[in-house]
Scaffold this active site. Structure first.
Site, PDB file in Angstrom:
ATOM      1  NE  ARG A  19       4.628 -10.759  -4.892  1.00 59.25           N
ATOM      2  CZ  ARG A  19       3.829  -9.727  -5.044  1.00 59.25           C
ATOM      3  NH1 ARG A  19       2.598  -9.804  -4.595  1.00 59.25           N
ATOM      4  NH2 ARG A  19       4.254  -8.640  -5.617  1.00 59.25           N
TER       5      ARG A  19
ATOM      6  CB  SER B 148       4.006  -6.555  -2.971  1.00 59.63           C
ATOM      7  OG  SER B 148       3.374  -5.314  -3.087  1.00 59.63           O
ATOM      8  CG  HIS B 149       0.215  -6.179  -0.769  1.00 61.23           C
ATOM      9  ND1 HIS B 149       0.607  -6.091  -2.089  1.00 61.23           N
ATOM     10  CD2 HIS B 149      -0.753  -7.105  -0.715  1.00 61.23           C
ATOM     11  CE1 HIS B 149      -0.131  -6.922  -2.810  1.00 61.23           C
ATOM     12  NE2 HIS B 149      -0.959  -7.554  -1.997  1.00 61.23           N
TER      13      HIS B 149
ATOM     14  CE  LYS C 148       9.171  -6.335  -9.171  1.00 58.32           C
ATOM     15  NZ  LYS C 148       8.015  -5.571  -9.589  1.00 58.32           N
TER      16      LYS C 148
ATOM     17  CG  ASP D 206       3.354  -1.715  -1.243  1.00 55.73           C
ATOM     18  OD1 ASP D 206       4.186  -0.817  -1.437  1.00 55.73           O
ATOM     19  OD2 ASP D 206       3.257  -2.714  -1.982  1.00 55.73           O
TER      20      ASP D 206
ATOM     21  CG  ASP E 295       7.044  -3.650  -2.988  1.00 53.31           C
ATOM     22  OD1 ASP E 295       5.923  -3.338  -2.558  1.00 53.31           O
ATOM     23  OD2 ASP E 295       7.242  -3.952  -4.178  1.00 53.31           O
TER      24      ASP E 295
ATOM     25  CG  ASP F  74       5.085  -1.522  -5.550  1.00 49.80           C
ATOM     26  OD1 ASP F  74       4.508  -1.688  -4.458  1.00 49.80           O
ATOM     27  OD2 ASP F  74       5.231  -2.439  -6.384  1.00 49.80           O
ATOM     28  NE  ARG F  75      -0.166  -3.152  -4.234  1.00 51.16           N
ATOM     29  CZ  ARG F  75      -1.092  -4.084  -4.195  1.00 51.16           C
ATOM     30  NH1 ARG F  75      -2.023  -4.035  -3.262  1.00 51.16           N
ATOM     31  NH2 ARG F  75      -1.100  -5.068  -5.062  1.00 51.16           N
TER      32      ARG F  75
ATOM     33  CB  THR G 164      -4.094  -6.890 -13.747  1.00 53.99           C
ATOM     34  OG1 THR G 164      -5.447  -6.458 -13.799  1.00 53.99           O
ATOM     35  CG2 THR G 164      -3.579  -6.769 -12.337  1.00 53.99           C
TER      36      THR G 164
ATOM     37  CD  GLU H 226      -1.663  -2.407 -11.967  1.00 54.24           C
ATOM     38  OE1 GLU H 226      -2.268  -3.336 -12.489  1.00 54.24           O
ATOM     39  OE2 GLU H 226      -0.683  -2.553 -11.232  1.00 54.24           O
ATOM     40  CD  GLU H 227      -7.705  -2.512  -8.995  1.00 54.35           C
ATOM     41  OE1 GLU H 227      -8.069  -2.372  -7.820  1.00 54.35           O
ATOM     42  OE2 GLU H 227      -6.962  -3.433  -9.394  1.00 54.35           O
ATOM     43  CB  SER H 228      -4.236  -2.813  -7.130  1.00 51.92           C
ATOM     44  OG  SER H 228      -3.294  -2.608  -8.179  1.00 51.92           O
TER      45      SER H 228
ATOM     46  CE  LYS I  63       2.095  -1.648  -7.587  1.00 58.58           C
ATOM     47  NZ  LYS I  63       1.716  -2.798  -8.395  1.00 58.58           N
TER      48      LYS I  63
ATOM     49  NE  ARG J  84      -6.738  -8.862  -6.988  1.00 65.71           N
ATOM     50  CZ  ARG J  84      -6.330  -9.080  -5.730  1.00 65.71           C
ATOM     51  NH1 ARG J  84      -7.192  -8.958  -4.734  1.00 65.71           N
ATOM     52  NH2 ARG J  84      -5.089  -9.442  -5.478  1.00 65.71           N
TER      53      ARG J  84
END
Ligand code: G1P
Ligand code: ZN
Length: 543
Positions: A22, A113-114, A126, A277, A279, A281-282, A344, A363-365, A376, A496
């Site tokens: 990225r 992603s986001h 990726k 998000d 892409d 996946d979230r 992670t 995942e927590e994210s 995901k 984090r």
């Protein structure tokens, strides 16, 4: 059409992070930057001659250009077929499914992603392997090594092809098939969830909103929720993908998905709200005036898996990333299932799923998923929740409260300090490391420290070891303080800080997480000197 070999100089900054390479668009726009990386991938993934490559992205700025470049390179490098989402669109989970369904050799997913999109924002790429999942570390390391020595790439001198009509075209020796980006994915969702029950729920006065945040899930959510499931028109908001994501930051959390959050906390809020998000996946899941943490969401999906036809045979096991709360562990224990704790990043779940050891991962994210793909999957999580709501006929809040009562509540929060000086960020972690010997036995935030370490993971399937995956301060009562540096940022460092404490007294399970964790937050700052070293007096984002 003739193949050419173009001589290039290598770049030294093409190391893939948590989820691919990225960078700012401007970095990708340097001559040969994208080409070098793509050729390095092709040089590192073995013999794919005569095989299929899947290609698509989240539709952000530079997506279409990159697809044209990659198609010509794929043809010149020996792929015999490319499957490309119409308009260059494929959500990350849909790309994973297409790779698996059509037995492709692998896929290139174009996404950051986001992260915000546009000429001055981010782009990413990726590589996913044939199981549909992100390339494991051995592969990404080989790609990175290759980027440092690469001196030429292969491409085809050819005109751009149209990405907008479904159908096949020939590009040199390679057949390019433009496919419907939604259809295969929609079929998969229908095979996993009770669409009749969800349709009945939506027809019976249940109201919901889905915020696609001007990103890739717009067409998926519109077709599945409003089309197949009969949700009322307008259920999907911000549903047309834009190259700049409408100028927003399509990260489905309480800070960035504020349009949806306002709706869900209003007096006339719908019963259910969700967002995904850039892409796809979230996911974020909300009830009427109620937020479900991603860690709790994983645990609740696992505990209620029987509601969904695709999981009625029972689930094999659960995996969560290390910083994700241990809520899922409690469900696994009660159900007699294995629960794995990985570093992670989704790539660590692939081996466990391929080996049949886990069905659900999270995942927590804001990432939840299962073995239906190897990424995901935002919309999958939303449909899973709808399926549970349709079967249990209770509100989101009631389902969560009942879950806490049964399993206990893992109060949880993540504090992000974004754009911190990299050396200062390293120093924060080092400050805690320097106390590894002295902290155990001490009392912090009224709790006894039981151990401290740098989290290290040995993959139970291939034996590979990933070390330094986060600094952990563990407490005797199961509480945890964790520090980690982000591996997805494109400027400076992001620290984090993950905070967790367990509460099994149902009378004390309904506090605000920040209040419940207040003493842990103070302790975390004390031991790390986070605020002093970073020069920040508060986090950039709290989730
Ligand atoms: C972040 C999340 C991580 C997720 C990744 C890709 O990575 O924390 O859970 O897998 O994005 O979506 P980080 O920036 O923390 O390295
Ligand atoms: Zn994403």
């Amino acid at each position: 059409m003739s193949a050419s070999v173009i001589a290039v100089r290598s770049f030294d900054d093409q190391k893939p992070g948590t989820s691919g390479l990225r960078k700012k668009v401007k970095v990708f726009q340097q001559a040969n930057y994208l080409e070098n990386f793509v050729q390095s991938v092709f040089d590192s993934i073995g013999d794919f001659s005569g095989q299929t490559l899947v290609l698509g992205g989240d539709g952000r700025f530079y997506n279409r250009h990159a697809i044209q470049v990659i198609l010509k390179m794929a043809a010149a490098n020996g792929f015999s077929r490319a499957l490309v989402g119409q308009g260059g669109i494929l959500s990350t989970p849909a790309a994973s499914h297409v790779i698996r369904k059509y037995k492709a050799y692998g896929g290139l997913i174009l996404s950051a992603s986001h992260n915000p999109a546009g000429p001055d924002e981010d782009f990413g790429i990726k590589y996913n392997i044939g199981n549909g999942g992100p390339a494991p570390e051995g592969v990404t390391e080989a790609i990175f090594a290759r980027t440092k020595s690469i001196n030429e790439y292969r491409t085809l001198e050819a005109n751009d092809i149209s990405l907008d009509g479904i159908g096949a075209t020939q590009l040199g020796e390679m057949r390019v098939e433009i496919i419907d980006p939604v259809a295969d994915y929609a079929d998969l969702m229908q095979s996993l969830f009770d669409f009749d029950a969800i349709r009945a729920l939506l027809a019976g006065g249940f109201s919901m909103k889905f915020d696609a945040m001007h990103a890739v899930t717009g067409p998926y959510a519109t077709r599945i929720l409003e089309g197949d499931l009969g949700a009322s028109a307008g259920t999907v908001m911000n549903g047309i993908p834009k190259e700049d994501f409408g100028g927003g930051h399509p990260d489905p959390n309480l800070t960035y998905a504020h349009d949806l959050v306002e709706i869900m906390y209003a007096d006339d809020a719908p019963d259910f709200g969700a967002a995904s998000d850039g892409d796809g996946d979230r996911n974020m899941v909300l009830g009427n005036g109620f937020f479900v943490t991603p860690s709790d969401s994983l645990a609740i999906l696992a505990a209620n898996a029987e509601c969904a036809p695709g999981y009625q045979g029972g689930i094999a096991g659960i995996a969560r990333s290390m910083p994700t709360s241990a809520a899922a562990d409690r469900v696994a224990e009660a159900m007699g299932l294995d629960c794995f704790e990985t570093p992670t990043g989704w790539k660590f779940f692939g081996n466990l799923m391929d080996a049949g050891k886990v069905t659900l991962c999270g995942e927590e994210s804001f990432g939840t998923g299962s073995n239906h793909v190897r990424e995901k999957d935002g919309l999958w999580a939303v449909l899973f929740w709808l399926n549970i709501l349709a079967v249990r006929k209770a509100s989101v809040e009631a389902i969560v409260s009942e879950h806490w009562q049964k399993f206990g509540r893992n109060y949880y929060s993540r504090h992000d300090y974004e754009g911190v000086d990299s050396a200062a960020a390293e120093q924060v972690l080092q400050t805690v490391r320097d106390q590894f010997a002295s902290l155990p036995g001490q009392i912090l935030a009224g709790r006894i420290v039981s151990a401290c370490d740098d989290f290290s993971y040995c993959d139970p399937i291939d034996g590979s070891v990933s070390s330094k995956q986060g600094v952990r301060v563990l407490f005797e009562d199961g509480s945890r303080i964790i520090f980690r540096l982000s591996g997805t940022g494109t400027s400076g460092a992001t620290i984090r800080l993950y905070l967790e404490s367990f509460e099994d007294d149902s009378a004390r399970q309904h506090m605000d997480a920040q209040d419940a964790l207040a003493d842990m937050i103070v302790a975390a700052n004390d031991i790390s000197k986070l605020r002093e070293l970073s020069g920040r007096d508060r986090p950039t984002v709290i989730t």
